[in-house]
Write an enzyme that holds these catalytic residues in place. Structure first.
Site, mmCIF file in Angstrom:
data_model
loop_
_atom_site.group_PDB
_atom_site.id
_atom_site.type_symbol
_atom_site.label_atom_id
_atom_site.label_comp_id
_atom_site.label_asym_id
_atom_site.label_seq_id
_atom_site.Cartn_x
_atom_site.Cartn_y
_atom_site.Cartn_z
ATOM 1 N N ILE A 1 -3.477 -6.228 9.330
ATOM 2 C CA ILE A 1 -2.696 -5.207 8.637
ATOM 3 C C ILE A 1 -3.609 -4.718 7.528
ATOM 4 O O ILE A 1 -3.881 -5.450 6.575
ATOM 5 C CB ILE A 1 -1.371 -5.765 8.116
ATOM 6 N N LYS B 1 0.680 -12.662 7.675
ATOM 7 C CA LYS B 1 -0.346 -11.799 7.108
ATOM 8 C C LYS B 1 -1.060 -12.575 6.016
ATOM 9 O O LYS B 1 -0.457 -12.951 5.007
ATOM 10 C CB LYS B 1 0.249 -10.511 6.544
ATOM 11 N N TYR C 1 4.232 -12.796 4.675
ATOM 12 C CA TYR C 1 3.087 -12.145 4.033
ATOM 13 C C TYR C 1 2.695 -12.935 2.792
ATOM 14 O O TYR C 1 3.432 -12.975 1.812
ATOM 15 C CB TYR C 1 3.490 -10.707 3.701
ATOM 16 N N THR D 1 0.827 -1.202 0.000
ATOM 17 C CA THR D 1 0.000 0.000 0.000
ATOM 18 C C THR D 1 0.862 1.254 0.000
ATOM 19 O O THR D 1 0.436 2.305 -0.474
ATOM 20 C CB THR D 1 -0.954 -0.012 1.207
#
Length: 300
Positions: free
Chosen positions: A208, A165, A137, A49
């Site tokens: 997250i 994540k 992740y 992001t």
């Protein structure tokens, strides 16, 4: 800060840019303060992001340093430091640690799509060399490859690998990871905003989150209500946020969230090429979604 667990809300921060593409550090610091004042449990700069793919290594570290400078030790800073090049990920991880990060978020290697043995060795190499808590992740939509559950379970036994994540969109996979790591000090965090509540319901410990950039107080209320067993409140917040969660993925993340931040007056909304601003025809629809959400910060 000694970080031993991952619980709560960790916004995946945007990186604000001026129109010429340079980083707006003043807005970045102000945004970090705004999110902390909104009650979040930590901050995650320079992840997907945050447009880490278009930042130079020096810019990457400068962003981490700016966020650390803005909030000090009030909340933990989890720096994105992953790469599809193990040596590069190791360098970014070391430099992030030197910059003051409290933990690391490591996207799985993208494009080259390693087999499970290579995936394991990649993460193990970084965990052996950098003495910070680390989150693996899994986001196959960006990387082209899942981190297999067996690999995740193996990695969970490493003392520096404390979290996962989950951004595959597969709740069965999330549930199995939780189930098979219950005997480890290991925390499963939602990486898909629409699955925050379902992830918490099967034993996840937080998120997250993209939507937390725009609605930190509501997201905090959602997650902490669920962690406290108040699923009525958590469901209410989940459904309040649902339209915005979906809107923030009308186009490629982080294009819509940057536009939402601009609409709310939190940032300039610019992104770096090859990303472009939100399509003009979608902006009024995004404005309408945001207008339906009364500010919650005063109640937080």
């Amino acid at each position: 800060m000694t970080l031993t667990e991952f619980r709560g809300v960790y916004p995946a921060m945007t990186t604000p840019f001026y129109e010429d593409g340079s980083i707006d550090f003043e807005t970045l610091r102000a945004d970090a303060r705004r999110l902390v004042d909104g009650g979040v449990d930590g901050l995650v700069p320079v992840g997907s992001t945050g447009e880490s793919a278009t930042l130079s290594h020096d810019e990457h570290i400068e962003v981490v340093e700016a966020v650390v400078d803005a909030v000090g030790d009030e909340v933990p800073i989890i720096a994105g430091s992953g790469s599809n090049n193990t040596a590069e990920a190791l360098s970014l991880s070391r430099r992030s640690a030197e910059a003051g990060a409290d933990a690391l978020l490591l996207i799985s290697p993208y494009y080259n799509k390693p087999e499970p043995a290579g995936m394991y060795d990649h993460y193990r190499t970084i965990a052996d060399e950098v003495d910070l808590p680390q989150i693996v992740y899994n986001v196959p939509g960006r990387t082209g490859r899942n981190i297999e559950v067996d690999t995740t379970v193996e990695l969970a036994s490493h003392p520096n690998i404390l979290g996962y994540k989950a951004a595959s969109g597969d709740l069965n996979r999330v549930s199995e990871v939780v189930e098979r790591t219950r005997d480890e000090e290991f925390y499963v965090l939602a990486g898909d905003d629409g699955l925050i509540l379902p992830t918490l319901s099967v034993g996840g410990t937080g998120t997250i989150s993209v939507v937390a950039n725009v609605e930190p107080a509501r997201t905090v209320d959602l997650v902490h209500s669920a962690l406290d067993g108040d699923y009525d409140t958590a469901r209410e917040r989940h459904h309040e946020l649902g339209p915005l969660m979906r809107a923030l993925f009308w186009e490629t993340n982080p294009v819509p969230v940057n536009e939402a931040m601009a609409i709310r007056g939190y940032g300039p909304g610019h992104v770096r090429l090859p990303l472009t601003r939100l399509s003009e025809e979608l902006r009024p629809d995004l404005e309408a979604v945001l207008a339906d959400l009364d500010p919650l910060e005063a109640e937080a």
